[in-house]
Design a protein around this motif. Structure first.
Motif, mmCIF file in Angstrom:
data_model
loop_
_atom_site.group_PDB
_atom_site.id
_atom_site.type_symbol
_atom_site.label_atom_id
_atom_site.label_comp_id
_atom_site.label_asym_id
_atom_site.label_seq_id
_atom_site.Cartn_x
_atom_site.Cartn_y
_atom_site.Cartn_z
ATOM 1 N N THR A 81 52.622 50.305 38.770
ATOM 2 C CA THR A 81 53.236 48.699 38.193
ATOM 3 C C THR A 81 52.989 48.801 36.590
ATOM 4 N N LYS A 82 52.955 48.031 35.998
ATOM 5 C CA LYS A 82 52.994 46.962 34.591
ATOM 6 C C LYS A 82 51.948 46.298 33.797
ATOM 7 N N PHE A 83 51.019 45.833 34.385
ATOM 8 C CA PHE A 83 49.870 45.878 34.118
ATOM 9 C C PHE A 83 48.597 46.887 33.526
ATOM 10 N N LYS A 84 48.358 45.764 32.818
ATOM 11 C CA LYS A 84 47.621 46.952 31.766
ATOM 12 C C LYS A 84 46.194 46.575 31.962
ATOM 13 N N ASN A 85 45.935 45.272 32.034
ATOM 14 C CA ASN A 85 44.193 44.463 31.188
ATOM 15 C C ASN A 85 43.323 44.633 32.536
ATOM 16 N N ILE A 86 42.805 45.172 33.477
ATOM 17 C CA ILE A 86 42.463 45.524 35.126
ATOM 18 C C ILE A 86 40.651 44.888 35.188
ATOM 19 N N LEU A 87 40.924 44.032 35.579
ATOM 20 C CA LEU A 87 39.073 42.769 35.603
ATOM 21 C C LEU A 87 38.356 43.845 37.333
ATOM 22 N N ILE A 88 37.473 44.448 37.300
ATOM 23 C CA ILE A 88 36.547 44.683 38.148
ATOM 24 C C ILE A 88 35.571 44.118 38.014
ATOM 25 N N ASN A 89 35.185 43.347 39.470
ATOM 26 C CA ASN A 89 33.412 42.968 39.567
ATOM 27 C C ASN A 89 32.909 43.674 40.322
ATOM 28 N N LEU A 90 32.105 44.036 39.454
ATOM 29 C CA LEU A 90 30.527 45.468 40.312
ATOM 30 C C LEU A 90 30.031 44.527 41.162
ATOM 31 N N VAL A 91 29.502 43.729 40.955
ATOM 32 C CA VAL A 91 28.616 42.584 42.052
ATOM 33 C C VAL A 91 29.751 41.693 42.625
#
Length: 471
Positions: A81-91
């Motif tokens: 994809t063209k997504f650049k900034n990805i957020l992941i919640n550890l909890v």
């Protein structure tokens, strides 16, 4: 790809996409759950769904290998994809393990494009929000950095294995070893064919005789100030294996025959970066097995470094000849060894016995086998154990020499290859040695979990984990 840890209590980021790994749909908003089910997403492994600026990835569980595979699948999807900034919640519904998460992302994102005329650049920023974690940000960063160092070494090994034999040959091994030594303050010794001849390493010398590339014996050493143990790892570094005069029917992918030697480079790099309290010696027999007027032949008798004479019955059973001399060198040159491993893509029979994904482990020491099983469980690298018995050594007997290099039978041939190597292990080291046959695990021509096409870096994570535990 760049990965950053942050706490949203103290800082916010602008993300394009939130990545959510789910074991099932029970613990998410019922309205969203309904919508996801309507478009066929149920949270099963390998399922994925882009929905409302979120990427949902299914997982069998939220721990260990299942979590690694889920994040590997996720990053591969994002790369398209063209997504650049990805957020992941550890909890989320539970706290995810930062090491497993990191390993899945870094190993899954690996791509070998050195020979592509048009390279796809993947400038992705991963932001991991640690809000709600039981650990401090500093503790999580420490775990993250350790995992990243190991994964970077794995990816280095993958790249070496994937590089063509025209571009990576025996002297490339010695050059790469020098680079790693210089960057990581390691000792590095390089020997050529004159040394092999002078020191009776005639088995290794014979294998590389028909190549235009000079064979190289590489010895890297990591020495901490207060070492708690001493480990030796010997790697088969066949930069290409045409089979010699016992010509292979299919040579495609034989660049992977350097996987064991490549892994030695990765392990030495990783242990030095991690500053482990174990002295580690890495020895590589870097050779190219080719055909020509100077090639060694079936019917030749070779004398190894320890004086054992070998009847050559198959020039395609060359890796064990290289390892034989390298194992002798290791035991002659290094004192007070606590454990010694050899790592090699040695036999196709190991793939038949254990499948495409598993490293075959052989040796006399039950204690070491238990230790390597624990390292397997921790690292995620699969191992299987193949047993010796009193009858198989008979197959290696020669009428005109001390031993044959290949019995000529497929029956138990992974084990007989290991028993051949056992002839070159000194009596006092028998219970300190294990043979790792990585023929299946080292190279795959399809996506496998968090491994992409090509080299996998097999045995790097496994043996680094082993070394961590004994240190």
């Amino acid at each position: 790809m760049e990965i950053k840890l942050f706490n949203s209590n103290n800082k916010n980021i602008n993300d394009d996409l939130e990545l959510i790994v789910l074991q099932n749909l029970k613990n998410i908003d019922k309205k969203i759950s309904k919508k996801l089910k309507k478009i066929g997403f149920e949270g099963k492994e390998s399922q994925e769904c882009f929905f409302e600026n979120k990427l949902y990835i299914g997982a069998t569980s939220l721990k260990k290998e299942d979590l690694k595979i889920a994040f590997a699948n996720a990053i591969r999807s994002i790369q398209k994809t063209k997504f650049k900034n990805i957020l992941i919640n550890l909890v989320g519904e539970k706290e995810l393990n930062i090491k497993d998460l990191t390993e899945g992302l870094i190993l899954g994102a690996y791509s070998f494009q050195d020979y592509k005329s048009e390279k796809k650049e993947s400038k992705i920023n991963i932001f991991i929000d640690v809000k709600g974690s039981k650990k401090t940000l500093e503790e999580l960063k420490k775990d993250f950095e350790e995992t990243k160092k190991i994964c970077d070494s794995v990816n280095m090994v993958r790249t070496i294995v994937n590089t063509t034999p025209e571009d990576f040959y025996p002297k490339s091994f010695s050059q790469k070893a020098k680079e790693i030594a210089l960057k990581n303050n390691l000792e590095c010794k390089i020997y050529g064919e004159e040394y092999l001849l002078d020191n009776g390493m005639n088995a290794m010398l014979a294998v590389g005789r028909a190549s235009r590339h000079e064979s190289q014996l590489v010895h890297l050493t990591y020495k901490p100030k207060k070492a708690k143990a001493k480990v030796v790892i010997v790697g088969k570094g066949l930069t290409y294996d045409a089979g010699g005069l016992s010509l292979k029917q299919d040579m495609v992918s034989m660049k992977c025959d350097k996987s064991g030697g490549s892994a030695v480079l990765g392990i030495l790099e990783a242990v030095s970066k991690l500053k482990l309290d174990v002295e580690v010696h890495g020895i590589i027999g870097a050779v190219e097995n080719m055909i020509g007027g100077d090639a060694y032949k079936p019917d030749d008798i070779l004398k190894a470094k320890n004086g054992v004479t070998i009847e050559v019955t198959n020039t395609d059973a060359e890796g064990r000849l290289v390892l034989a001399d390298c194992l002798c060198y290791a035991q002659d040159e290094i004192e007070d060894i606590d454990s010694i491993f050899d790592v090699a893509t040695l036999t196709g029979a190991c793939i038949v016995a254990l499948g495409e994904y598993t490293t075959g482990v052989m040796g006399h020491s039950e204690k070491m086998k238990k230790q390597i099983q624990k390292a397997s469980n921790k690292s995620g690298e699969l191992v299987g154990f193949l047993p010796y018995n009193r009858y198989l050594p008979e197959m290696l007997k020669s009428s005109i020499a001390d031993v044959v290099n290949s019995p000529g039978s497929r029956a138990g041939s992974s084990i007989t290859a290991s028993l051949f190597l056992d002839k070159f292990i000194k009596k006092e080291n028998k219970n300190k040695w294990l043979h790792l046959d990585i023929a299946g695990a080292a190279y795959r021509e399809k996506v496998w979990g968090y491994n992409n096409f090509g080299g996998t870096g097999a045995s790097v994570r496994l043996l680094v984990e082993y070394i961590k535990k004994i240190g």
